[in-house]
Design an enzyme around this catalytic site. Structure first.
Site, PDB file in Angstrom:
ATOM      1  N   ILE A 288       0.931  -1.222   0.032  1.00  0.00           N
ATOM      2  CA  ILE A 288      -0.132  -0.046  -0.073  1.00  0.00           C
ATOM      3  C   ILE A 288       0.872   1.100  -0.143  1.00  0.00           C
ATOM      4  CG2 ILE A 288      -1.931   1.399   1.203  1.00  0.00           C
ATOM      5  CD1 ILE A 288      -2.493  -1.426   2.747  1.00  0.00           C
ATOM      6  N   CYS A 289       0.775   2.138  -0.878  1.00  0.00           N
ATOM      7  CA  CYS A 289       1.112   3.457  -0.970  1.00  0.00           C
ATOM      8  C   CYS A 289       0.276   4.442  -0.197  1.00  0.00           C
ATOM      9  CB  CYS A 289       1.656   3.853  -2.429  1.00  0.00           C
ATOM     10  SG  CYS A 289       2.289   5.322  -2.408  1.00  0.00           S
ATOM     11  N   LEU A 290       0.779   4.677   1.291  1.00  0.00           N
ATOM     12  CA  LEU A 290      -0.033   5.661   1.901  1.00  0.00           C
ATOM     13  C   LEU A 290       0.739   6.683   2.690  1.00  0.00           C
ATOM     14  CD1 LEU A 290      -2.958   6.628   2.485  1.00  0.00           C
ATOM     15  CD2 LEU A 290      -2.886   4.842   4.100  1.00  0.00           C
TER      16      LEU A 290
END
Length: 194
Positions: A87-89
């Site tokens: 996840i890119c967060l």
């Protein structure tokens, strides 16, 4: 060292509220350093109606370091790897704060499903599709939700029959289904690759 009393408190608070939010967190096994979070797909998105499992690993520095999170359920989204579930967060990286909780992190992941950030992608192929051909993106995301994130209404016996009809031995099908928690898609993947 992980603050286990805080983790237990977070799990209890999330449990009390899970009826309203649909978000739950459970230990995976008997350790509080490996958890499974579950979020419902947001209404009005291609993920609506899906239930998404997220692998959560707490490192020694938690809550001063962010939890490691990745999707277990396959999902078609610009900010989530279609291969690994990464996840890119920002709050799972440099914007993490000890004031945040596992539940707020899962709420942020759920919000990310509602508002993709294709300019800062985790999966460049999905991001390009989102930007250039939104209809195809939306129908692919919806198809993946239907295929991977909707609990099957079939019972174990029906699943065994369905997969055995494809030519796999019943005993092997039953054993494989049990090893993947009854997930037909994972069982089929395992049977085909085995």
């Amino acid at each position: 060292m992980v603050d286990f009393s805080r983790v237990q408190k977070e799990l209890q608070e999330c449990g009390r509220d899970s009826q309203c939010s649909g978000i739950s967190i459970k230990p995976k096994g008997d350790k509080l350093t490996h958890l499974i979070g579950t979020i419902p797909g947001p209404t009005g998105t291609p993920y609506e109606g899906g239930v998404f499992d997220i692998d959560i690993v707490l490192l020694d520095g938690y809550p001063f370091e962010p939890p490691g999170m990745k999707f277990i359920t396959k999902v078609w989204h610009p900010n989530i790897s279609s291969q690994s579930g990464a996840i890119c967060l920002d709050i799972l990286k440099d914007q993490w704060s000890p004031a945040l909780t596992l539940k707020t992190a899962l709420l942020s992941v759920q919000a990310l499903l509602s508002s993709p950030q294709p300019d800062d992608p985790q999966d460049a192929v999905v991001a390009q599709q989102y930007l250039k051909d939104y209809q195809t993106f939306a129908s692919t995301a919806h198809y993946w939700t239907e295929t991977f994130a909707k609990p099957s209404s079939l019972g174990m016996d029906e699943k065994v029959e369905k997969l055995a009809e494809m030519g796999f031995p019943k005993a092997l099908v039953k054993k494989t289904l049990e090893s993947v928690g009854g997930d037909e898609n994972l069982a089929l993947e395992k049977l085909c690759s085995g």
